[in-house]
Design a protein around this motif. Structure first.
Motif, short mmCIF file in Angstrom:
data_model
loop_
_atom_site.label_atom_id
_atom_site.label_comp_id
_atom_site.label_asym_id
_atom_site.label_seq_id
_atom_site.Cartn_x
_atom_site.Cartn_y
_atom_site.Cartn_z
N MET A 22 -10.20 0.23 17.00
CA MET A 22 -8.95 -0.17 16.37
C MET A 22 -9.13 -0.36 14.87
N GLY A 23 -10.28 -0.90 14.47
CA GLY A 23 -10.54 -1.07 13.04
C GLY A 23 -10.63 0.26 12.32
N SER A 24 -11.25 1.24 12.96
CA SER A 24 -11.36 2.58 12.36
C SER A 24 -9.99 3.23 12.25
N LEU A 25 -9.16 3.04 13.26
CA LEU A 25 -7.80 3.59 13.22
C LEU A 25 -7.00 2.97 12.08
N ALA A 26 -7.08 1.65 11.95
CA ALA A 26 -6.37 0.96 10.87
C ALA A 26 -6.90 1.38 9.51
N SER A 27 -8.21 1.53 9.39
CA SER A 27 -8.81 1.95 8.11
C SER A 27 -8.35 3.34 7.71
N SER A 28 -8.18 4.22 8.69
CA SER A 28 -7.72 5.58 8.40
C SER A 28 -6.30 5.55 7.83
N PHE A 29 -5.43 4.75 8.44
CA PHE A 29 -4.06 4.63 7.93
C PHE A 29 -4.04 4.04 6.52
N LEU A 30 -4.88 3.04 6.30
CA LEU A 30 -4.93 2.41 4.98
C LEU A 30 -5.44 3.39 3.93
N LEU A 31 -6.45 4.17 4.28
CA LEU A 31 -6.99 5.14 3.33
C LEU A 31 -5.96 6.22 2.99
N ILE A 32 -5.17 6.63 3.96
CA ILE A 32 -4.11 7.61 3.70
C ILE A 32 -3.08 7.03 2.73
N ALA A 33 -2.71 5.76 2.93
CA ALA A 33 -1.76 5.11 2.02
C ALA A 33 -2.31 5.05 0.60
N MET A 85 -4.53 7.09 -0.72
CA MET A 85 -4.56 8.46 -1.24
C MET A 85 -3.18 8.88 -1.75
N ILE A 86 -2.14 8.52 -1.02
CA ILE A 86 -0.78 8.87 -1.45
C ILE A 86 -0.46 8.19 -2.77
N ILE A 132 5.24 1.93 -10.02
CA ILE A 132 5.69 2.34 -8.70
C ILE A 132 7.14 2.82 -8.70
N HIS A 133 7.93 2.36 -9.67
CA HIS A 133 9.34 2.77 -9.72
C HIS A 133 9.49 4.25 -10.08
N THR A 134 8.42 4.87 -10.60
CA THR A 134 8.49 6.28 -10.98
C THR A 134 8.20 7.22 -9.81
N VAL A 135 7.75 6.68 -8.70
CA VAL A 135 7.38 7.50 -7.54
C VAL A 135 8.63 7.83 -6.73
N GLU A 136 8.69 9.05 -6.22
CA GLU A 136 9.82 9.45 -5.39
C GLU A 136 9.88 8.61 -4.12
N PRO A 137 11.10 8.28 -3.67
CA PRO A 137 11.25 7.39 -2.50
C PRO A 137 10.50 7.84 -1.27
N ILE A 138 10.44 9.15 -1.02
CA ILE A 138 9.78 9.65 0.19
C ILE A 138 8.30 9.27 0.20
N TYR A 139 7.65 9.34 -0.97
CA TYR A 139 6.23 8.99 -1.05
C TYR A 139 6.03 7.48 -0.96
N ILE A 163 7.97 5.34 0.64
CA ILE A 163 8.23 4.94 2.02
C ILE A 163 7.06 5.33 2.92
N THR A 164 6.54 6.56 2.72
CA THR A 164 5.42 7.02 3.54
C THR A 164 4.19 6.15 3.34
N ALA A 165 3.87 5.86 2.07
CA ALA A 165 2.70 5.01 1.79
C ALA A 165 2.90 3.61 2.36
N LEU A 166 4.12 3.09 2.25
CA LEU A 166 4.42 1.76 2.78
C LEU A 166 4.25 1.72 4.29
N ILE A 167 4.71 2.76 4.97
CA ILE A 167 4.60 2.81 6.43
C ILE A 167 3.13 2.81 6.85
N PHE A 168 2.33 3.68 6.22
CA PHE A 168 0.91 3.74 6.56
C PHE A 168 0.22 2.40 6.27
#
Length: 245
Positions: A168-179, A181-182, A199-206, A208-213
């Motif tokens: 579970m820790g490895s799974l969580a770390s993978s999601f965090l690393l993706i966030a 990277m984005i 952060i206000h200069t970043v497109e909403p899609i990116y 939201i995606t980073a926030l979800i991860f």
């Protein structure tokens, strides 16, 4: 001031690496040194906490490279409170461990106190760092120490629990690393203060995606509802495999 924030990282790490050497000099030092280190860290945290309450946050630049290019540690009233709480709890754990580990053989006791210092170091590093990648590194230090401490006493139950924790820790770390990277690909910086300003200069899609991860990663680690059911499902999977075997 009697010290700087970097001492919260440097001193316990140095002590952890030197514990085997201390054990060669006198075995009892393996148990005594962690207590002395944690006592000093507690005094230092209280002193710095009082300082920042009166004079404002302490920002320490590491290796002379100013942010956002370099790494910095931030000791603010909030992080100072958390560091003081962590060092206090760490010292209480050491008091219990010192009495308990007196009845344990030297080698297991040595490994235990090394892992304990690494765990406390990583926890404090997460709070103090001003860089999201270093936050990830400290989270990994906490995770690795936690996996080892979970399986410290060799046995089927402890080994199984440690493996679940590792998965579970490895799974969580993978999601965090993706966030991370984005965020880095969009802003070109890992400094938290710099990210907050851009952060206000970043497109909403990116964003939201980073926030979800990021939220999924933290949610899995902290077992926040509804992500705590991931732990429950994993436990059921292992239980079914064990029964079928």
């Amino acid at each position: 001031m009697v010290g700087t924030p970097v001492l919260f990282i440097a001193i316990p790490l140095l002590a952890a690496f030197l514990i085997p050497l201390f054990g060669m000099i006198w075995k009892e030092l393996v148990r005594i040194v962690p207590g002395l280190v944690l006592a000093y860290m507690l005094v230092l945290s209280v002193t710095l906490f009082n300082h920042v309450l009166n004079y404002g946050p302490i920002v320490e630049i590491i290796a002379g490279w100013s942010p956002p290019l370099g790494i910095n540690l931030v000791f603010s009233p909030f992080s100072g409170f958390l560091v003081t709480l962590m060092t206090f709890l760490g010292f209480i754990i050491w008091i219990y461990s010192y009495r308990f580990k007196r009845n344990v053989d030297f080698e297991p006791s040595k490994k235990y106190f090394i892992l304990l210092l690494m765990l406390i170091t990583g926890s404090i590093g997460i709070v103090l760092t001003g860089d999201i990648f270093n936050m990830f590194v400290f989270i990994e230090i906490v995770g690795i120490s936690g996996y080892a401490l979970t399986a410290f006493y060799t046995g089927r139950n402890s080994a199984e629990a440690s493996f679940k924790y590792l998965f579970m820790g490895s799974l969580a770390s993978s999601f965090l690393l993706i966030a991370i990277m984005i965020i880095y690909t969009q802003l070109g910086t890992l400094n938290m203060a710099d990210i907050a300003g851009k952060i206000h200069t970043v497109e909403p899609i990116y964003k939201i995606t980073a926030l979800i991860f990021f939220l999924v990663a933290i949610g899995i680690e902290a077992e926040i509802f509804p992500l705590k059911f991931v732990w429950f499902i994993l436990c059921l999977m292992f239980q079914v495999r064990l029964i079928s075997f």
